[in-house]
Write a protein that holds these residues in place. Structure first.
Motif, mmCIF file in Angstrom:
data_model
loop_
_atom_site.group_PDB
_atom_site.id
_atom_site.type_symbol
_atom_site.label_atom_id
_atom_site.label_comp_id
_atom_site.label_asym_id
_atom_site.label_seq_id
_atom_site.Cartn_x
_atom_site.Cartn_y
_atom_site.Cartn_z
ATOM 1 N N ALA A 29 -5.972 -10.384 12.340
ATOM 2 C CA ALA A 29 -5.286 -10.854 11.136
ATOM 3 C C ALA A 29 -6.137 -10.617 9.898
ATOM 4 O O ALA A 29 -5.615 -10.283 8.819
ATOM 5 N N VAL A 30 -7.457 -10.796 10.014
ATOM 6 C CA VAL A 30 -8.353 -10.568 8.874
ATOM 7 C C VAL A 30 -8.361 -9.091 8.505
ATOM 8 O O VAL A 30 -8.321 -8.722 7.322
ATOM 9 N N LEU A 31 -8.394 -8.209 9.505
ATOM 10 C CA LEU A 31 -8.370 -6.771 9.249
ATOM 11 C C LEU A 31 -7.049 -6.358 8.605
ATOM 12 O O LEU A 31 -7.028 -5.516 7.695
ATOM 13 N N LEU A 32 -5.959 -6.921 9.066
ATOM 14 C CA LEU A 32 -4.661 -6.622 8.464
ATOM 15 C C LEU A 32 -4.662 -6.996 6.983
ATOM 16 O O LEU A 32 -4.261 -6.193 6.124
ATOM 17 N N ALA A 33 -5.123 -8.203 6.678
ATOM 18 C CA ALA A 33 -5.156 -8.648 5.283
ATOM 19 C C ALA A 33 -6.036 -7.745 4.433
ATOM 20 O O ALA A 33 -5.708 -7.414 3.291
ATOM 21 N N ALA A 34 -7.167 -7.331 5.006
ATOM 22 C CA ALA A 34 -8.109 -6.504 4.256
ATOM 23 C C ALA A 34 -7.579 -5.102 4.009
ATOM 24 O O ALA A 34 -8.065 -4.396 3.120
ATOM 25 N N ALA A 35 -6.593 -4.665 4.789
ATOM 26 C CA ALA A 35 -6.042 -3.320 4.660
ATOM 27 C C ALA A 35 -4.883 -3.242 3.680
ATOM 28 O O ALA A 35 -4.469 -2.139 3.296
ATOM 29 N N VAL A 36 -4.325 -4.369 3.270
ATOM 30 C CA VAL A 36 -3.172 -4.361 2.355
ATOM 31 C C VAL A 36 -3.660 -4.005 0.948
ATOM 32 O O VAL A 36 -4.482 -4.720 0.374
ATOM 33 N N PRO A 37 -3.163 -2.909 0.354
ATOM 34 C CA PRO A 37 -3.649 -2.464 -0.959
ATOM 35 C C PRO A 37 -2.968 -3.183 -2.121
ATOM 36 O O PRO A 37 -2.480 -2.552 -3.081
ATOM 37 N N GLY A 157 8.544 2.823 -3.423
ATOM 38 C CA GLY A 157 7.124 2.996 -3.682
ATOM 39 C C GLY A 157 6.252 1.911 -3.082
ATOM 40 O O GLY A 157 5.025 1.986 -3.168
ATOM 41 N N GLY A 158 6.874 0.902 -2.467
ATOM 42 C CA GLY A 158 6.117 -0.181 -1.850
ATOM 43 C C GLY A 158 5.486 0.231 -0.537
ATOM 44 O O GLY A 158 5.901 1.209 0.098
ATOM 45 N N TRP A 159 4.490 -0.536 -0.114
ATOM 46 C CA TRP A 159 3.679 -0.188 1.054
ATOM 47 C C TRP A 159 3.911 -1.119 2.240
ATOM 48 O O TRP A 159 3.938 -2.344 2.074
ATOM 49 N N LEU A 160 4.051 -0.527 3.406
ATOM 50 C CA LEU A 160 4.004 -1.251 4.673
ATOM 51 C C LEU A 160 2.609 -1.107 5.253
ATOM 52 O O LEU A 160 2.071 0.005 5.331
ATOM 53 N N THR A 161 2.005 -2.219 5.665
ATOM 54 C CA THR A 161 0.720 -2.212 6.363
ATOM 55 C C THR A 161 0.892 -2.982 7.661
ATOM 56 O O THR A 161 1.391 -4.114 7.643
ATOM 57 N N LEU A 162 0.470 -2.397 8.760
ATOM 58 C CA LEU A 162 0.735 -2.987 10.077
ATOM 59 C C LEU A 162 -0.443 -2.711 10.996
ATOM 60 O O LEU A 162 -1.036 -1.631 10.950
ATOM 61 N N ILE A 163 -0.797 -3.663 11.845
ATOM 62 C CA ILE A 163 -1.828 -3.484 12.861
ATOM 63 C C ILE A 163 -1.188 -3.610 14.239
ATOM 64 O O ILE A 163 -0.289 -4.427 14.448
ATOM 65 N N GLN A 164 -1.648 -2.759 15.158
ATOM 66 C CA GLN A 164 -1.041 -2.727 16.494
ATOM 67 C C GLN A 164 -2.035 -2.122 17.475
ATOM 68 O O GLN A 164 -3.025 -1.478 17.081
ATOM 69 N N ARG A 202 -0.400 2.565 7.546
ATOM 70 C CA ARG A 202 0.133 2.414 6.202
ATOM 71 C C ARG A 202 1.237 3.445 6.009
ATOM 72 O O ARG A 202 1.087 4.602 6.400
ATOM 73 N N ALA A 203 2.338 3.038 5.395
ATOM 74 C CA ALA A 203 3.412 3.960 5.054
ATOM 75 C C ALA A 203 4.059 3.467 3.765
ATOM 76 O O ALA A 203 4.048 2.262 3.475
ATOM 77 N N ARG A 204 4.609 4.399 3.007
ATOM 78 C CA ARG A 204 5.147 4.076 1.683
ATOM 79 C C ARG A 204 6.645 4.345 1.644
ATOM 80 O O ARG A 204 7.115 5.391 2.103
ATOM 81 N N LYS A 205 7.395 3.415 1.068
ATOM 82 C CA LYS A 205 8.835 3.614 0.977
ATOM 83 C C LYS A 205 9.123 4.732 -0.018
ATOM 84 O O LYS A 205 8.729 4.677 -1.175
ATOM 85 N N GLY A 206 9.801 5.749 0.484
ATOM 86 C CA GLY A 206 10.092 6.915 -0.341
ATOM 87 C C GLY A 206 8.937 7.885 -0.444
ATOM 88 O O GLY A 206 9.031 8.875 -1.184
ATOM 89 N N GLY A 207 7.851 7.658 0.288
ATOM 90 C CA GLY A 207 6.695 8.545 0.237
ATOM 91 C C GLY A 207 7.027 9.923 0.778
ATOM 92 O O GLY A 207 7.811 10.061 1.716
ATOM 93 N N ARG A 208 6.398 10.938 0.187
ATOM 94 C CA ARG A 208 6.644 12.318 0.600
ATOM 95 C C ARG A 208 5.366 13.025 1.059
ATOM 96 O O ARG A 208 5.373 14.223 1.303
ATOM 97 N N GLY A 209 4.271 12.288 1.147
ATOM 98 C CA GLY A 209 3.009 12.900 1.558
ATOM 99 C C GLY A 209 2.995 13.230 3.042
ATOM 100 O O GLY A 209 3.749 12.677 3.842
#
Length: 250
Positions: A29-37, A157-164, A202-209
């Motif tokens: 959970a700490v790593l997940l929080a630390a990864a959210v930009p 343009g919003g970000w999804l951050t997930l740990i698994q 990490r993935a971005r809504k509408g991202g094209r990279g």
């Protein structure tokens, strides 16, 4: 949930009440929080927030966030509310099923969505004897439903951050659809040269990279555990003890 205990996070900066028996959030959970930009003033939704550990760690690192947590289990949602109040961090907690959100949540969008979905598929393992722990760790809602719920709540343009768990990476990538692009995977390896046990997405809504698979981030220094106490790398010590942001590759 009759008995709880108080656990320290971020070097004692946070004191968080969790079940004395059953599932308790920890380093993941700490790593997940630390990864959210996230940046000050932005909005963040955590799906399956449990007792609130990830959201509260994020709120301790980034001031001025507007945070919401969704939690299916009443007992955990109540703990998350108490923990937010006790630590002086604003966190709205909704008791709801992420796959059937209430109208109030369906009307909102967020700059960030984060989640630590249950790791274990119950068609490939045994259920935990404690029903509360099983609900937290055993997958009842498919990963695809978690990612769909996140995509629906993200602003363009919003970000999804997930740990698994690393073994679930094929399921994660299969669940990503055209709404979420610019996907990046950061494997988390316990030691240099060891197989990664966890991955951050990490993935971005509408991202094209283009999709990016980064070199593993090593958690522990040295080839093996040689003494009592932790052996985290300096970067991980900063994350776990001082609440620093995770050093995500450029």
């Amino acid at each position: 949930m009759s008995q709880t205990r108080c656990d320290a996070f971020l070097g004692g900066r946070l004191r968080i009440e969790q079940p004395a028996r059953g599932y308790r959030s920890g380093m993941d959970a700490v790593l997940l929080a630390a990864a959210v930009p996230a940046r000050p003033g932005q909005s963040v939704l955590e799906l399956g927030c449990g007792a609130g550990v990830a959201s509260l760690c994020l709120g301790a690192r980034v001031a001025g966030l507007v945070q919401t947590g969704v939690e299916l289990q009443d007992s955990y949602a109540a703990l998350a509310r108490r923990n937010a109040a006790a630590n002086g961090i604003a966190l709205e907690v909704l008791t709801a099923d992420l796959s059937a959100p209430p109208p109030a949540l369906r009307a909102r969008i967020y700059d960030h969505v984060c989640a630590n979905p249950p790791y274990f598929q119950r068609d490939r393992g045994s259920a935990a004897p404690d029903p509360v722990r099983e609900a937290a760790q055993g997958e009842a809602t498919p990963l695809a439903a978690w990612i769909d719920a996140a995509a629906r709540r993200l602003t363009p343009g919003g970000w999804l951050t997930l740990i698994q768990r690393a073994e679930r990476l094929p399921d994660l990538l299969t669940a990503l659809d055209r709404r979420l692009g610019s996907a990046e995977i950061l494997p988390l390896s316990p030691r240099a040269g060891r197989t990664a046990k966890l991955v951050l997405l990490r993935a971005r809504k509408g991202g094209r990279g283009a999709f990016r698979l980064h070199a593993p981030l090593v958690l522990h220094a040295g080839e093996r555990h040689e003494r009592d106490g932790d052996s985290y790398t300096p970067a991980l010590t900063a994350v776990l003890r001082q609440g620093a942001a995770l050093p995500w590759p450029a």
